[in-house]
Design a protein around this motif. Structure first.
Motif, PDB file in Angstrom:
ATOM      1  N   SER A  59      57.778-108.297  -9.083  1.00 38.42           N
ATOM      2  CA  SER A  59      58.777-109.183  -9.926  1.00 38.42           C
ATOM      3  C   SER A  59      58.759-109.661 -11.714  1.00 38.42           C
ATOM      4  N   ALA A  60      58.051-108.963 -12.059  1.00 41.13           N
ATOM      5  CA  ALA A  60      57.210-109.380 -13.213  1.00 41.13           C
ATOM      6  C   ALA A  60      56.989-107.900 -14.262  1.00 41.13           C
ATOM      7  N   THR A  61      57.702-107.268 -13.693  1.00 44.12           N
ATOM      8  CA  THR A  61      58.361-105.423 -14.144  1.00 44.12           C
ATOM      9  C   THR A  61      59.051-105.214 -13.934  1.00 44.12           C
ATOM     10  N   ILE A  62      58.061-104.072 -12.555  1.00 41.39           N
ATOM     11  CA  ILE A  62      59.306-103.399 -12.093  1.00 41.39           C
ATOM     12  C   ILE A  62      61.306-103.713 -11.768  1.00 41.39           C
ATOM     13  N   ASP A  63      61.034-104.709 -11.400  1.00 43.42           N
ATOM     14  CA  ASP A  63      62.124-105.390 -10.988  1.00 43.42           C
ATOM     15  C   ASP A  63      62.829-105.935 -11.900  1.00 43.42           C
ATOM     16  N   LEU A  64      62.403-106.653 -12.554  1.00 43.32           N
ATOM     17  CA  LEU A  64      63.119-107.092 -14.194  1.00 43.32           C
ATOM     18  C   LEU A  64      63.493-105.553 -14.817  1.00 43.32           C
ATOM     19  N   ALA A  65      63.079-104.631 -14.550  1.00 45.07           N
ATOM     20  CA  ALA A  65      63.712-103.237 -15.513  1.00 45.07           C
ATOM     21  C   ALA A  65      65.035-102.932 -14.203  1.00 45.07           C
ATOM     22  N   ASP A  66      64.522-103.192 -13.030  1.00 43.37           N
ATOM     23  CA  ASP A  66      65.384-102.573 -12.021  1.00 43.37           C
ATOM     24  C   ASP A  66      66.678-103.328 -12.630  1.00 43.37           C
ATOM     25  N   ASP A  67      67.000-105.364 -12.736  1.00 40.84           N
ATOM     26  CA  ASP A  67      68.053-105.674 -13.164  1.00 40.84           C
ATOM     27  C   ASP A  67      68.947-105.672 -13.847  1.00 40.84           C
ATOM     28  N   ALA A  68      67.553-105.248 -15.457  1.00 38.98           N
ATOM     29  CA  ALA A  68      67.991-104.946 -16.589  1.00 38.98           C
ATOM     30  C   ALA A  68      68.782-103.809 -16.119  1.00 38.98           C
ATOM     31  N   ALA A  69      68.680-102.444 -15.663  1.00 41.91           N
ATOM     32  CA  ALA A  69      69.191-101.897 -15.602  1.00 41.91           C
ATOM     33  C   ALA A  69      70.644-101.522 -14.763  1.00 41.91           C
ATOM     34  N   ASP A  70      71.036-102.845 -14.455  1.00 46.19           N
ATOM     35  CA  ASP A  70      72.252-103.385 -13.350  1.00 46.19           C
ATOM     36  C   ASP A  70      72.800-104.226 -13.288  1.00 46.19           C
ATOM     37  N   SER A  71      72.712-104.931 -14.955  1.00 43.66           N
ATOM     38  CA  SER A  71      72.932-105.462 -15.246  1.00 43.66           C
ATOM     39  C   SER A  71      74.557-106.064 -15.123  1.00 43.66           C
ATOM     40  N   ASP A  72      75.368-104.866 -15.807  1.00 41.74           N
ATOM     41  CA  ASP A  72      76.967-104.948 -15.400  1.00 41.74           C
ATOM     42  C   ASP A  72      77.249-105.120 -13.871  1.00 41.74           C
TER      43      ASP A  72
END
Length: 309
Positions: A230-243
Motif C-alpha cells: 500500500s505504501a509503494t506499488i499500490d501508490l504507483a498503480d494509483d498514480a498511473a491510473d489517476s485519470d
C-alpha cells in the motif's frame, strides 16, 4: 458453479455462520482462497480487512443471503487462504493482484457480474477491482476507508498517532514480523480494542478464530506485505491510473467515532475517485458490520436493490 475438484474443494459447514458452506477454490494464478458461501440469488462479494477474516461478516451475511448469493473470501495472506511469500517490490500483495484474485474467484464460481462490499483492506482491494474490472462490478460499498493515496498524502501527527501501524508494518522485513510474532495475541487484542468503539462487538469465540489465524507467521508476514504494498506499488498503480474513476454507484459507510470519520470528509475524498458517490456516518468505530450490523443493513439493502426495482 465449478465442480472440478482440482478447482474447488468442499470444506464443510461454517462452525460460526449457520447455513454457510466453506470451500477452497484454486485460482488460475495459483492461489487457493478459502471462501464462505451462502444464500441464493444475484452474487454479492463481501471482502474483509485487517486483522479479520470472512467471519467479519457473520452478523450481516445471513440477512443478505435472503436476497443474494453471498461470497465471502479470505483475502490472500489472511484467514485460511494461501499466504505466499512477499517479493522485492511487494507486487504479490498489491491491491491490483488481490483484485485479480476476486475476479478469478468469481469466474471459478460462474459469476460474470456482481456487487461488492469491502471493509478496510477489502475496500482498498475493491477500489482496484472497480477500476480494473469496470464491466464486472455493478455496485460498490466501502466501509470506513478514505482512498489510500489521500490518507498518505494528508498524513499529519493525528493520523500517524492513531494509525501507527500504517508506518510500523511497512518497515523492512523482519522487524515488524518479529515484534508482532513475539506476542501476536497482545498485538491483535490492542489493535481490535483500539479500532472498534462498541464493547463486545467481537465475541470471544470470534476473537479466538482471528487469533488462530494471526498466530501463523506466514499471515503476520502477509499482513506486513499488504501494508508495504500500500505504501509503494499500490501508490504507483494509483498514480498511473489517476485519470480513471469508479464508474458504478459507490456507497460509503463509516464510523463517526473512528479515525476515518473524525479526520476526513469521507464522501469528498471519494468524489475525486468515483463518478457517483453517496454515504453516511454510523454510530460506531472502524468495523460497522460488527458494531452496528442493523444500521449497515438498513442502508446497504436499499442501495444494493436499486438496480432491481
Amino acid at each position: 458453479m465449478a465442480t472440478d475438484q482440482q478447482v474447488e474443494t468442499a470444506r464443510g459447514a461454517s462452525p460460526f455462520i449457520a447455513d454457510c458452506s466453506l470451500k477452497d477454490v484454486k485460482l488460475p494464478n495459483g492461489i487457493t482462497l478459502r471462501v464462505a458461501v451462502m444464500g441464493q440469488g444475484k452474487p454479492l462479494v463481501l471482502l474483509h480487512g485487517h486483522p479479520q477474516n470472512h467471519l467479519a461478516w457473520r452478523k450481516i451475511a445471513p440477512a443478505l443471503s435472503q436476497h443474494y448469493t453471498v461470497v465471502m473470501p479470505d483475502l490472500r495472506g489472511y484467514g485460511d487462504s494461501d499466504k505466499p511469500p512477499g517479493d522485492a517490490d511487494h507486487r504479490c500483495y498489491s491491491k491490483k493482484v488481490m483484485a485479480q484474485d476476486v475476479a478469478q474467484l468469481m469466474d471459478a464460481l460462474g459469476y460474470d457480474r456482481f456487487a461488492f462490499v469491502g471493509h478496510d483492506r477489502g475496500g482498498r482491494v475493491g477500489h482496484r477491482l472497480a477500476l480494473d474490472y469496470p464491466d464486472r462490478v455493478e455496485r460498490c460499498v466501502f466501509l470506513d476507508i478514505a482512498p489510500t493515496a489521500t490518507m498518505y498524502a494528508q498524513t499529519d501527527k493525528a493520523f500517524a498517532t492513531r494509525y501507527f501501524w500504517w508506518f510500523f508494518l511497512i518497515q523492512p522485513e523482519p522487524l515488524p514480523e518479529k515484534m508482532i510474532g513475539n506476542d501476536p495475541a497482545f498485538f491483535l487484542q490492542k489493535h481490535i480494542e483500539g479500532q472498534l468503539k462498541t464493547p463486545g462487538a467481537t465475541e470471544p469465540e470470534i476473537f479466538a478464530d482471528y487469533l488462530r489465524c494471526y498466530r501463523d507467521p506466514a499471515m503476520i508476514h502477509a499482513v506486513c506485505e499488504d501494508y508495504r504494498a500500500s505504501a509503494t506499488i499500490d501508490l504507483a498503480d494509483d498514480a498511473a491510473d489517476s485519470d480513471q474513476r469508479i464508474r458504478c454507484p459507490l456507497l460509503l459507510l463509516w464510523g463517526e467515532k473512528g479515525t476515518v470519520g473524525q479526520l476526513y470528509d469521507v464522501v469528498a475524498t471519494w468524489q475525486e475517485k468515483a463518478l457517483c458517490v453517496s454515504g453516511e456516518a454510523l454510530p460506531c468505530g472502524h468495523s460497522p458490520q460488527e458494531e452496528v450490523p442493523e444500521n449497515v443493513l438498513a442502508t446497504l439493502l436499499p442501495f444494493l436493490a436499486e438496480d432491481e426495482e
